[in-house]
Scaffold this active site. Structure first.
Site, PDB file in Angstrom:
ATOM      1  N   SER A 241       1.875  -8.595   3.525  1.00  0.00           N
ATOM      2  CA  SER A 241       1.351  -8.737   4.937  1.00  0.00           C
ATOM      3  C   SER A 241      -0.116  -9.549   5.057  1.00  0.00           C
ATOM      4  O   SER A 241      -0.159 -10.254   5.819  1.00  0.00           O
ATOM      5  CB  SER A 241       1.247  -7.320   5.532  1.00  0.00           C
ATOM      6  OG  SER A 241       2.666  -6.570   5.513  1.00  0.00           O
TER       7      SER A 241
ATOM      8  N   TYR B 247      -7.914 -12.187  12.604  1.00  0.00           N
ATOM      9  CA  TYR B 247      -7.367 -10.886  12.517  1.00  0.00           C
ATOM     10  C   TYR B 247      -7.009 -10.652  14.172  1.00  0.00           C
ATOM     11  O   TYR B 247      -5.706  -9.974  14.062  1.00  0.00           O
ATOM     12  CB  TYR B 247      -8.220  -9.841  12.043  1.00  0.00           C
ATOM     13  CG  TYR B 247      -7.623  -8.522  11.640  1.00  0.00           C
ATOM     14  CD1 TYR B 247      -7.641  -7.319  12.228  1.00  0.00           C
ATOM     15  CD2 TYR B 247      -6.464  -8.384  10.658  1.00  0.00           C
ATOM     16  CE1 TYR B 247      -7.186  -6.163  11.971  1.00  0.00           C
ATOM     17  CE2 TYR B 247      -5.787  -7.292  10.250  1.00  0.00           C
ATOM     18  CZ  TYR B 247      -6.116  -6.288  11.178  1.00  0.00           C
ATOM     19  OH  TYR B 247      -5.452  -5.101  10.705  1.00  0.00           O
TER      20      TYR B 247
ATOM     21  N   LYS C 116      -4.912  -2.279  15.970  1.00  0.00           N
ATOM     22  CA  LYS C 116      -5.510  -1.498  15.078  1.00  0.00           C
ATOM     23  C   LYS C 116      -6.592  -0.428  15.834  1.00  0.00           C
ATOM     24  O   LYS C 116      -6.689   0.876  15.710  1.00  0.00           O
ATOM     25  CB  LYS C 116      -6.278  -1.935  13.999  1.00  0.00           C
ATOM     26  CG  LYS C 116      -5.173  -2.621  13.094  1.00  0.00           C
ATOM     27  CD  LYS C 116      -4.510  -1.583  12.462  1.00  0.00           C
ATOM     28  CE  LYS C 116      -3.457  -2.323  11.326  1.00  0.00           C
ATOM     29  NZ  LYS C 116      -2.451  -1.457  10.600  1.00  0.00           N
TER      30      LYS C 116
ATOM     31  N   THR D 220      -1.592  -8.146  -0.216  1.00  0.00           N
ATOM     32  CA  THR D 220      -0.152  -7.577  -0.035  1.00  0.00           C
ATOM     33  C   THR D 220       0.602  -8.835   0.668  1.00  0.00           C
ATOM     34  O   THR D 220      -0.011  -9.789   1.061  1.00  0.00           O
ATOM     35  CB  THR D 220      -0.169  -6.471   0.750  1.00  0.00           C
ATOM     36  OG1 THR D 220      -0.654  -6.745   1.938  1.00  0.00           O
ATOM     37  CG2 THR D 220      -0.913  -5.207   0.232  1.00  0.00           C
TER      38      THR D 220
ATOM     39  N   ALA E 212       2.679  -8.721  13.531  1.00  0.00           N
ATOM     40  CA  ALA E 212       2.332  -9.707  14.718  1.00  0.00           C
ATOM     41  C   ALA E 212       3.025 -11.201  14.466  1.00  0.00           C
ATOM     42  O   ALA E 212       3.653 -11.255  13.493  1.00  0.00           O
ATOM     43  CB  ALA E 212       0.760  -9.860  14.757  1.00  0.00           C
TER      44      ALA E 212
ATOM     45  N   ILE F  18       0.774  -1.289   0.050  1.00  0.00           N
ATOM     46  CA  ILE F  18       0.028  -0.083   0.176  1.00  0.00           C
ATOM     47  C   ILE F  18       0.980   1.312  -0.005  1.00  0.00           C
ATOM     48  O   ILE F  18       0.570   2.102  -0.668  1.00  0.00           O
ATOM     49  CB  ILE F  18      -0.889  -0.023   1.415  1.00  0.00           C
ATOM     50  CG1 ILE F  18      -2.034  -1.207   0.993  1.00  0.00           C
ATOM     51  CG2 ILE F  18      -1.471   1.228   1.404  1.00  0.00           C
ATOM     52  CD1 ILE F  18      -2.998  -1.092   2.124  1.00  0.00           C
TER      53      ILE F  18
ATOM     54  N   VAL G  33      11.680   0.122  13.495  1.00  0.00           N
ATOM     55  CA  VAL G  33      10.942   0.841  14.809  1.00  0.00           C
ATOM     56  C   VAL G  33      10.827   0.466  16.096  1.00  0.00           C
ATOM     57  O   VAL G  33      10.162   1.228  16.620  1.00  0.00           O
ATOM     58  CB  VAL G  33       9.529   0.937  13.823  1.00  0.00           C
ATOM     59  CG1 VAL G  33       9.417   1.830  12.434  1.00  0.00           C
ATOM     60  CG2 VAL G  33       8.876  -0.160  13.839  1.00  0.00           C
TER      61      VAL G  33
HETATM   62  C1  LIG Z   1      -9.255 -12.510   8.088  1.00  0.00           C
HETATM   63  C2  LIG Z   1      -8.931 -10.833   7.585  1.00  0.00           C
HETATM   64  C3  LIG Z   1      -8.770 -10.520   6.211  1.00  0.00           C
HETATM   65  C4  LIG Z   1      -8.576  -9.222   6.056  1.00  0.00           C
HETATM   66  C5  LIG Z   1      -7.331  -8.751   6.526  1.00  0.00           C
HETATM   67  C6  LIG Z   1      -7.025  -7.391   5.749  1.00  0.00           C
HETATM   68  C7  LIG Z   1      -5.630  -6.803   6.218  1.00  0.00           C
HETATM   69  C8  LIG Z   1      -4.479  -7.427   5.462  1.00  0.00           C
HETATM   70  C9  LIG Z   1      -3.092  -6.779   5.651  1.00  0.00           C
HETATM   71  C10 LIG Z   1      -3.092  -6.269   6.853  1.00  0.00           C
HETATM   72  O1  LIG Z   1      -1.611  -5.621   7.213  1.00  0.00           O
HETATM   73  C11 LIG Z   1      -1.122  -6.427   8.121  1.00  0.00           C
HETATM   74  C12 LIG Z   1       0.422  -6.016   8.460  1.00  0.00           C
HETATM   75  C13 LIG Z   1       0.974  -6.734   9.233  1.00  0.00           C
HETATM   76  C14 LIG Z   1       0.573  -8.148   9.785  1.00  0.00           C
HETATM   77  O2  LIG Z   1       1.324  -8.756  10.412  1.00  0.00           O
HETATM   78  C15 LIG Z   1       2.084  -9.789   9.911  1.00  0.00           C
HETATM   79  C16 LIG Z   1       1.823 -10.103   8.480  1.00  0.00           C
HETATM   80  C17 LIG Z   1       2.830 -11.152   8.080  1.00  0.00           C
HETATM   81  C18 LIG Z   1       3.668 -11.718   8.748  1.00  0.00           C
HETATM   82  C19 LIG Z   1       3.742 -11.598  10.160  1.00  0.00           C
HETATM   83  O3  LIG Z   1       4.523 -11.904  10.966  1.00  0.00           O
HETATM   84  N1  LIG Z   1       2.889 -10.465  10.704  1.00  0.00           N
HETATM   85  C20 LIG Z   1      -0.642  -8.286   9.246  1.00  0.00           C
HETATM   86  C21 LIG Z   1      -1.539  -7.728   8.749  1.00  0.00           C
HETATM   87  C22 LIG Z   1      -4.214  -5.661   7.659  1.00  0.00           C
HETATM   88  O4  LIG Z   1      -3.776  -4.972   8.714  1.00  0.00           O
HETATM   89  C23 LIG Z   1      -5.361  -6.109   7.309  1.00  0.00           C
END
Ligand SMILES: CCCCCCc1ccc(Oc2ccc(Oc3cccc(O)n3)cc2)c(O)c1
Length: 245
Positions: free
Chosen positions: A186, A146, A153, A184, A86, A9, A56
């Site tokens: 993430s 989530y 958030k 993405t 996370a 993003i 960070v």
């Molecule tokens: C079941 C929920 C589906 C919709 C999720 C939409 C979403 C997608 C990506 C998003 O961004 C993150 C960023 C980091 C994150 O933590 C992560 C990601 C990958 C590996 C990891 O160790 N942590 C989780 C989501 C986010 O905040 C929200």
């Protein structure tokens, strides 16, 4: 902050800002991301972007960023905060299973980083400015899997309001974009992600998922003078899905 690759993003926003003539500074989490981002930069109109490593989780790294920009004589007019993390196993299953370390990590990286960077960059915004962070519907309502990121958030959105209060007197606005799901790197970390895209296409008022460009347009609005009276706000860029029960 937060360009991992061309699907990020933060990259969609950077591309739109570049198109509007902005000079960009990118912060990356690790040196191995430098190759990725430098390849992306060749596609921009301006070729004077800076790329700075920033962990960070370290206050001295955040202070170092401010010191470096100060030394470079950079005045900051906008900040895009698009970082979150996370523990993968805590983005699945039951929220109640979240451990102390996972809860800390999610809040330290996804929430406190905004407070710390806003404080560090405040002196570099003498002309005022605009800070934009990214959030998701899971902060307001339960989105299974989530989990701890939803709680983080919610803390991020409350932090946006308190930062908006503190920084308003300096002419610095603070807002969040609550983006619909986008595929993405993430997003791949959140269990059940793919299933939700189909639900949105069927139920969202606009009957479609959203793109980087959809989010980038609202980010440029929030980073521009067009939103000069908007602060402490969360704008949903999600094809209207948040209005559905
Ligand atoms: C079941 C929920 C589906 C919709 C999720 C939409 C979403 C997608 C990506 C998003 O961004 C993150 C960023 C980091 C994150 O933590 C992560 C990601 C990958 C590996 C990891 O160790 N942590 C989780 C989501 C986010 O905040 C929200």
């Amino acid at each position: 902050m937060g360009v991992a690759n061309e699907r990020s993003i933060a990259w969609g926003i950077a591309r739109a800002l570049d198109r509007e003539g902005a000079r960009l500074v990118f912060t990356i989490r690790s040196p191995r991301r430098r190759k990725n981002i430098e390849a992306l930069l060749t596609g921009l109109t301006r070729q004077d972007a800076l790329v700075i490593e920033l962990d960070v989780e370290r206050d001295e790294a955040i202070d170092g960023l401010a010191a470096f920009l100060q030394k470079e004589g950079v005045t900051v007019h906008g900040l895009v905060h698009s970082v979150a993390l996370a523990r993968p196993e805590e983005l699945a299953g039951e929220f109640i299973a979240t451990g102390r370390e996972g809860f800390r990590l999610a809040h330290e990286v996804s929430v406190y980083s905004l407070v710390a960077v806003s404080r560090a960059l405040r002196p570099l915004m003498p002309d005022g400015g605009s800070i934009v962070t990214l959030t998701y519907l899971g902060s307001e309502r339960v989105v299974p899997n989530y989990n701890v990121m939803g709680v983080a958030k919610a803390a991020l959105e409350a932090s946006v309001r308190y930062l908006a209060y503190d920084l308003g007197k300096d002419g610095i606005r603070v807002n969040a974009i609550s983006a619909g799901p986008i595929r993405t790197v993430s997003a791949r970390g959140v269990s059940g992600f793919s299933a939700i895209l189909k639900v949105i296409e069927e139920r969202a008022p606009l009957r479609r998922n959203i793109t980087l460009e959809d989010v980038a347009g609202v980010a440029v609005f929030l980073l521009s003078d067009l939103s000069r009276a908007v602060t402490g706000e969360v704008i949903h860029v999600d094809a209207g899905y948040h209005v559905m029960g």
